[in-house]
Design a protein around this motif. Sequence first.
Motif, PDB file in Angstrom:
ATOM      1  N   PRO A  85       0.778  -1.244   0.000  1.00 32.75           N
ATOM      2  CA  PRO A  85       0.000   0.000   0.000  1.00 32.75           C
ATOM      3  C   PRO A  85       0.809   1.294   0.000  1.00 32.75           C
ATOM      4  CG  PRO A  85      -0.737  -1.482   1.757  1.00 32.75           C
ATOM      5  CD  PRO A  85       0.466  -2.089   1.144  1.00 32.75           C
ATOM      6  N   LYS A  86       2.022   1.265   0.496  1.00 31.17           N
ATOM      7  CA  LYS A  86       2.804   2.497   0.581  1.00 31.17           C
ATOM      8  C   LYS A  86       3.640   2.761  -0.670  1.00 31.17           C
ATOM      9  CE  LYS A  86       3.017   2.346   5.579  1.00 31.17           C
ATOM     10  NZ  LYS A  86       3.851   2.141   6.761  1.00 31.17           N
ATOM     11  N   GLY A  87       3.317   2.100  -1.765  1.00 34.02           N
ATOM     12  CA  GLY A  87       4.048   2.271  -3.017  1.00 34.02           C
ATOM     13  C   GLY A  87       4.667   0.963  -3.437  1.00 34.02           C
ATOM     14  N   PRO A  88       4.092   0.287  -4.423  1.00 29.68           N
ATOM     15  CA  PRO A  88       4.530  -1.059  -4.781  1.00 29.68           C
ATOM     16  C   PRO A  88       5.996  -1.190  -5.171  1.00 29.68           C
ATOM     17  CG  PRO A  88       2.448  -0.565  -5.838  1.00 29.68           C
ATOM     18  CD  PRO A  88       2.926   0.698  -5.194  1.00 29.68           C
ATOM     19  N   ALA A  89       6.473  -0.383  -6.110  1.00 36.94           N
ATOM     20  CA  ALA A  89       7.836  -0.567  -6.595  1.00 36.94           C
ATOM     21  C   ALA A  89       8.858  -0.290  -5.494  1.00 36.94           C
ATOM     22  CB  ALA A  89       8.090   0.318  -7.814  1.00 36.94           C
ATOM     23  N   LYS A  90       8.664   0.794  -4.788  1.00 40.37           N
ATOM     24  CA  LYS A  90       9.608   1.201  -3.749  1.00 40.37           C
ATOM     25  C   LYS A  90       9.584   0.214  -2.573  1.00 40.37           C
ATOM     26  CE  LYS A  90      10.889   5.412  -1.275  1.00 40.37           C
ATOM     27  NZ  LYS A  90      10.543   6.822  -1.069  1.00 40.37           N
TER      28      LYS A  90
END
Length: 105
Positions: A85-90
């Motif tokens: 949820p907090k940014g898939p790639a990162k």
Amino acid sequence: MTTATYDDTSVTVDDEGFFTDPGQWTEPMAGQIARELGIETLTDRHWQVLKFMRAEYAAKGTGPTVRVLGKTSGVSVKELYQLFPKGPAKTAAKIAGIPKPRGCI
């Protein structure tokens, strides 16, 4: 550079906590990193993305973007955001023990 300890092993990370040497990463470290990022349990779908991230990094020298992940990992962009949820790639890159992908803020 700084260090972090996962699975009783000290590893070199950058200022944002991304591994600088992906060779130091082990699968048992992933669960600990995930919990620190608010993901309690890594499911088979998480592992599918993490293994894809590591393979892409090994082949291309950088992790894939969210768009590439959604098109080629077998996990849709919508599901990627549910898994990470907090940014898939990162987030997936950090858990997978690879440097932050180019283009991630």
